[in-house]
Structures are given as structure tokens and as C-alpha cells.
Motif scaffolding. Structure first.
Motif, short mmCIF file in Angstrom:
data_model
loop_
_atom_site.label_atom_id
_atom_site.label_comp_id
_atom_site.label_asym_id
_atom_site.label_seq_id
_atom_site.Cartn_x
_atom_site.Cartn_y
_atom_site.Cartn_z
N VAL A 126 0.86 -1.18 0.00
CA VAL A 126 0.00 0.00 0.00
C VAL A 126 0.90 1.23 0.00
O VAL A 126 1.57 1.50 0.99
CB VAL A 126 -0.93 0.03 1.24
CG1 VAL A 126 -1.79 1.28 1.23
CG2 VAL A 126 -1.77 -1.23 1.31
N THR A 139 -8.50 7.53 8.95
CA THR A 139 -8.69 6.59 7.84
C THR A 139 -7.53 5.62 7.74
O THR A 139 -7.74 4.40 7.60
CB THR A 139 -8.84 7.36 6.51
OG1 THR A 139 -10.04 8.13 6.58
CG2 THR A 139 -8.90 6.42 5.32
N TRP A 140 -6.31 6.12 7.83
CA TRP A 140 -5.13 5.25 7.66
C TRP A 140 -4.91 4.34 8.85
O TRP A 140 -4.48 3.20 8.70
CB TRP A 140 -3.91 6.08 7.31
CG TRP A 140 -4.05 6.61 5.92
CD1 TRP A 140 -4.36 7.88 5.55
CD2 TRP A 140 -3.98 5.84 4.71
NE1 TRP A 140 -4.47 7.96 4.18
CE2 TRP A 140 -4.25 6.72 3.63
CE3 TRP A 140 -3.73 4.51 4.43
CZ2 TRP A 140 -4.25 6.30 2.31
CZ3 TRP A 140 -3.72 4.08 3.11
CH2 TRP A 140 -3.98 4.97 2.06
N LYS A 143 -7.52 1.59 8.29
CA LYS A 143 -7.12 0.68 7.22
C LYS A 143 -6.01 -0.26 7.68
O LYS A 143 -6.00 -1.45 7.37
CB LYS A 143 -6.64 1.47 5.99
CG LYS A 143 -7.77 2.09 5.21
CD LYS A 143 -7.25 2.81 3.98
CE LYS A 143 -8.41 3.44 3.22
NZ LYS A 143 -8.02 4.03 1.95
N THR A 144 -5.06 0.26 8.44
CA THR A 144 -3.95 -0.55 8.92
C THR A 144 -4.43 -1.58 9.94
O THR A 144 -4.02 -2.74 9.90
CB THR A 144 -2.85 0.33 9.54
OG1 THR A 144 -2.45 1.31 8.58
CG2 THR A 144 -1.66 -0.50 9.97
N GLN A 146 -7.30 -2.98 10.10
CA GLN A 146 -8.01 -4.04 9.38
C GLN A 146 -7.07 -4.88 8.53
O GLN A 146 -7.20 -6.11 8.49
CB GLN A 146 -9.12 -3.42 8.53
CG GLN A 146 -10.21 -2.80 9.38
CD GLN A 146 -11.19 -1.93 8.61
OE1 GLN A 146 -10.92 -1.52 7.48
NE2 GLN A 146 -12.32 -1.64 9.22
N LEU A 147 -6.09 -4.25 7.89
CA LEU A 147 -5.14 -4.97 7.04
C LEU A 147 -4.28 -5.94 7.85
O LEU A 147 -4.05 -7.07 7.44
CB LEU A 147 -4.24 -3.97 6.29
CG LEU A 147 -3.11 -4.56 5.45
CD1 LEU A 147 -3.69 -5.28 4.23
CD2 LEU A 147 -2.15 -3.46 5.00
N ASP A 165 -13.44 -2.04 13.44
CA ASP A 165 -14.10 -0.94 12.72
C ASP A 165 -14.31 0.29 13.60
O ASP A 165 -15.04 1.19 13.26
CB ASP A 165 -15.43 -1.41 12.12
CG ASP A 165 -16.42 -1.89 13.18
OD1 ASP A 165 -16.05 -1.94 14.37
OD2 ASP A 165 -17.55 -2.22 12.81
#
Length: 190
Positions: A126, A139-140, A143-144, A146-147, A165
């Protein structure tokens, strides 16, 4: 708490993480070092144990340069990180241990700043700049989280914590938090 922190380049991180953890009322700190830093830690906190043994939590990576163990295979061959993986207890990963995010089986919290998070995400395919992360930290961080299936505490002028979440965004903090060593203290307190 087992601590794998500090290096010849950043010896103060070993002292700061250990002292901060002990200041919380922690029952015992077990410091592990391959850089001969035990004498510094013991000078500041003589109650620290500097022999390997069982722990109920880990803190790894503070004060360790990200390039020292950036290859995951090298991480897993290093004796302290083998021990970290074998004692599957809650773990905090900082700085030089961020590459282990999502690769351990225990509950894990990572504590990157924007530059470290950009580097971690790049290693996972990413591509994002630290400026983009600073512009939209929630946001980041989400995303991290969850990733990598970890909890993310993204350090910056606005600290953001993300897990699953959920995102918690703290108010903008004092610029004093950008002082060298504050991230090491934070990791030790956590």
C-alpha cells in the motif's frame, strides 16, 4: 513485562521504556538486550530483571532502527524475537518491530508515527505518503488495523486509536509530544 528495546544507536530508548513501564506500578520488568544496554537500564531502575524468563506481556522495537530487522525472516531468527513469538502474550510493537504487525498470533498493538506507518504499509503493498497519513490519520489507522488485524495507536498531533471498525481520535495535543523519546515513554506506559 518483557522489553526488547534500545540499541547502540538509541540506548536511551531502553532506559525510557523500562522506566516508564515501572512507573505504572508494573510488578516486574524483564529487560532483554543484545546491545549490552542492561547496565544503563539497571543504573536507572535496579529492580529490573535482566535474565530471560516468562512474561505476561511484551514491548518490542523502541529504539531499534527499522532496517536492523526489516526482513521478517531475520526477525524470526533473532533470539529475542523467537522468544517473543513463543510466549504468545499481549504485545506492543514500536519502531523497529513494526514489521511483525499481523505476523504474530497474540493480541498486538502497534505505535507508529506517520512515517513509520507509511513504511509499514509500503511493505504490505500500500503506497501512501506520511503527509497523506497526517492529513487523514483516522482513515489510515483504521485501514492498517483491518489490514494487519492489530490495534493501531497512530502518534501525531492528533493521536488516533483504531481496532476492527472502531476509531478513537483524541484532541490535538501539545507539540511537546514530538520531543525525542516521548514515543518510547508512551510505549512503556502502554
Amino acid at each position: 513485562l518483557g522489553l526488547i528495546t534500545g540499541s547502540a544507536q538509541y540506548p536511551g530508548a531502553a532506559v525510557l521504556t523500562t522506566s516508564a513501564s515501572l512507573a505504572t506500578g508494573l510488578g516486574m520488568a524483564r529487560f532483554h538486550s543484545s546491545s549490552g544496554l542492561a547496565h544503563l537500564v539497571l543504573h536507572d531502575a535496579p529492580e529490573t530483571v535482566v535474565q530471560p524468563g516468562p512474561v505476561t506481556g511484551w514491548l518490542a522495537g523502541s529504539g531499534i532502527h527499522h532496517k536492523k530487522y526489516s526482513d521478517f525472516t531475520t526477525y524470526l531468527r533473532h533470539r529475542w524475537f523467537l522468544l517473543l513469538k513463543r510466549q504468545s502474550v499481549p504485545t506492543v510493537l514500536d519502531a523497529g518491530a513494526l514489521y511483525l504487525a499481523g505476523k504474530l498470533h497474540q493480541p498486538t498493538l502497534i505505535t507508529p508515527h506517520a512515517g513509520e506507518l507509511a513504511r509499514l504499509l509500503s511493505s504490505r503493498g500500500v503506497n501512501v505518503s506520511s503527509e497523506a497519513i497526517e492529513a487523514d490519520p483516522a482513515t489510515w489507522a483504521l485501514k492498517t488495523a483491518q489490514l494487519c488485524n492489530v490495534t493501531v495507536l497512530l502518534k501525531g498531533s492528533r493521536t488516533v486509536v483504531a481496532h476492527g471498525d472502531r476509531v478513537i481520535s483524541l484532541p490535538i495535543a501539545t507539540p511537546w509530544l514530538a520531543t525525542a523519546g516521548t514515543g518510547d515513554v508512551l510505549a512503556g506506559i502502554i
